[in-house]
Scaffold this motif. Sequence first.
Motif, PDB file in Angstrom:
ATOM      1  N   PHE A 120       0.993  -1.459  -0.055  1.00 54.73           N
ATOM      2  CA  PHE A 120       0.246   0.055  -0.061  1.00 54.73           C
ATOM      3  C   PHE A 120       0.916   1.547   0.344  1.00 54.73           C
ATOM      4  N   THR A 121       2.098   1.072   0.791  1.00 56.90           N
ATOM      5  CA  THR A 121       3.231   2.430  -0.022  1.00 56.90           C
ATOM      6  C   THR A 121       3.241   2.986  -0.962  1.00 56.90           C
ATOM      7  N   VAL A 122       3.818   1.734  -1.517  1.00 58.48           N
ATOM      8  CA  VAL A 122       3.983   1.813  -2.771  1.00 58.48           C
ATOM      9  C   VAL A 122       2.843   1.971  -3.786  1.00 58.48           C
ATOM     10  N   VAL A 123       1.929   1.830  -3.642  1.00 54.59           N
ATOM     11  CA  VAL A 123       0.603   2.019  -4.515  1.00 54.59           C
ATOM     12  C   VAL A 123       0.463   3.283  -4.548  1.00 54.59           C
ATOM     13  N   ALA A 124      -0.028   3.828  -3.167  1.00 56.57           N
ATOM     14  CA  ALA A 124      -0.105   5.666  -2.895  1.00 56.57           C
ATOM     15  C   ALA A 124       0.487   6.454  -3.477  1.00 56.57           C
ATOM     16  N   ALA A 125       1.882   5.888  -3.538  1.00 53.27           N
ATOM     17  CA  ALA A 125       3.033   6.852  -4.052  1.00 53.27           C
ATOM     18  C   ALA A 125       3.031   6.762  -5.753  1.00 53.27           C
ATOM     19  N   ASN A 126       2.396   5.539  -6.406  1.00 48.57           N
ATOM     20  CA  ASN A 126       1.771   5.474  -7.139  1.00 48.57           C
ATOM     21  C   ASN A 126       0.747   6.462  -7.686  1.00 48.57           C
ATOM     22  N   ARG A 127      -0.362   6.135  -7.260  1.00 49.68           N
ATOM     23  CA  ARG A 127      -1.467   6.827  -7.357  1.00 49.68           C
ATOM     24  C   ARG A 127      -0.846   8.739  -7.446  1.00 49.68           C
ATOM     25  N   ALA A 128      -0.094   8.621  -6.728  1.00 48.80           N
ATOM     26  CA  ALA A 128       0.240   9.926  -6.130  1.00 48.80           C
ATOM     27  C   ALA A 128       1.172  10.863  -7.204  1.00 48.80           C
ATOM     28  N   ARG A 129       2.013  10.253  -7.408  1.00 45.34           N
ATOM     29  CA  ARG A 129       2.409  10.237  -9.410  1.00 45.34           C
ATOM     30  C   ARG A 129       1.796  10.841  -9.778  1.00 45.34           C
ATOM     31  N   TYR A 130       0.679  10.490  -9.473  1.00 47.73           N
ATOM     32  CA  TYR A 130      -0.470  10.527 -10.795  1.00 47.73           C
ATOM     33  C   TYR A 130      -1.405  11.421 -10.429  1.00 47.73           C
ATOM     34  N   GLY A 131      -1.488  12.138  -9.207  1.00 52.03           N
ATOM     35  CA  GLY A 131      -2.483  13.549  -8.581  1.00 52.03           C
ATOM     36  C   GLY A 131      -3.539  12.540  -8.387  1.00 52.03           C
ATOM     37  N   GLU A 132      -3.387  10.838  -7.858  1.00 57.08           N
ATOM     38  CA  GLU A 132      -4.370  10.304  -7.081  1.00 57.08           C
ATOM     39  C   GLU A 132      -5.133  10.571  -5.789  1.00 57.08           C
ATOM     40  N   LEU A 133      -5.725   9.890  -5.178  1.00 62.32           N
ATOM     41  CA  LEU A 133      -5.740  10.252  -4.322  1.00 62.32           C
ATOM     42  C   LEU A 133      -5.686   8.482  -3.066  1.00 62.32           C
ATOM     43  N   PHE A 134      -5.085   7.751  -2.424  1.00 68.48           N
ATOM     44  CA  PHE A 134      -5.571   6.511  -2.012  1.00 68.48           C
ATOM     45  C   PHE A 134      -5.642   6.194  -0.907  1.00 68.48           C
ATOM     46  N   ASP A 135      -7.379   6.517  -0.652  1.00 65.60           N
ATOM     47  CA  ASP A 135      -6.860   5.346   0.709  1.00 65.60           C
ATOM     48  C   ASP A 135      -6.674   3.886   1.121  1.00 65.60           C
ATOM     49  N   PRO A 136      -6.124   3.582   1.844  1.00 60.80           N
ATOM     50  CA  PRO A 136      -5.860   2.036   1.931  1.00 60.80           C
ATOM     51  C   PRO A 136      -6.685   1.408   3.149  1.00 60.80           C
ATOM     52  N   PRO A 137      -7.165  -0.040   3.168  1.00 62.52           N
ATOM     53  CA  PRO A 137      -8.355  -0.447   3.833  1.00 62.52           C
ATOM     54  C   PRO A 137      -7.395  -0.127   5.590  1.00 62.52           C
ATOM     55  N   LEU A 138      -8.742  -0.765   6.544  1.00 60.67           N
ATOM     56  CA  LEU A 138      -8.007  -0.915   7.746  1.00 60.67           C
ATOM     57  C   LEU A 138      -7.332   0.796   8.133  1.00 60.67           C
ATOM     58  N   VAL A 139      -7.679   1.719   7.674  1.00 66.81           N
ATOM     59  CA  VAL A 139      -6.480   2.570   8.543  1.00 66.81           C
ATOM     60  C   VAL A 139      -7.455   3.739   9.108  1.00 66.81           C
ATOM     61  N   MET A 140      -6.803   3.597  10.403  1.00 69.66           N
ATOM     62  CA  MET A 140      -7.806   4.600  11.151  1.00 69.66           C
ATOM     63  C   MET A 140      -7.340   5.783  11.148  1.00 69.66           C
ATOM     64  N   PRO A 141      -8.430   6.701  10.411  1.00 73.10           N
ATOM     65  CA  PRO A 141      -7.494   7.780  10.111  1.00 73.10           C
ATOM     66  C   PRO A 141      -8.004   9.147  11.482  1.00 73.10           C
TER      67      PRO A 141
END
Length: 160
Positions: A120-141
Motif C-alpha cells: 500500500f505504500t507503493v500503491v499510494a506513492a504511485n497514485r500520488a505520482r498521477y495526482g490521485e488520492l488513495f485510502d488503504p483499507p483498515l486505516v484509522m483516520p
Amino acid sequence: MSRNHLVRPGTTGQRLRDAAIHLTPIVPAIAAVAVIGRPELWAAVFLPLGPLAIGRLLAGNREAGHDHWVRSVDFSISIAAYALCVYGLLQTAVRFEAVGVLVAVGILLLVLLLLNWLLFTVVAANRARYGELFDPPLVMPLCRWLQGHNSSRPRLKGEF
C-alpha cells in the motif's frame, strides 16, 4: 466518482513530492534497523516520524500535498499500532508456552502486515505520482478525525 480517483492539480515536481510523502515512513524504519542492529517490531512506533517531519516539508502549503500528508500519517500510525499488537501477541506466545499456536498466528500476521505496508505504500506513492488520492483499507483516520478534515472541507466539483 469517489474522492480517491479525483485528479488533483499540480505540476510534475509537486506530484513527485506528493509521491515521496508516502515513501517517508521507510526512512525511520531503515534508521531504526541501523541503530538497533536488527528489525524489531516495537521500533514501529518510529514509523510516523517520517511523514510527520519529512512529509510535512514535502507537502508545503498546497491542499493536495496536505491531503497526501494526512493520508500518509494516518497509514503510518495504523501500521505502527498493528505492529505493536502483533508484537504483544508474539510476546504473549513466547511467555506462555501453553498458547504456542499464537506464535504461528503472530508470524502469519507479521508477514501480512509487512506485505500490507509495502504494497500500500507503493500503491499510494504511485497514485500520488498521477495526482490521485488513495485510502488503504483498515486505516484509522486519526489525523482527519482530529482536524475535522472530512466534515469542514468544501466539496470539489463532481464529489459526492
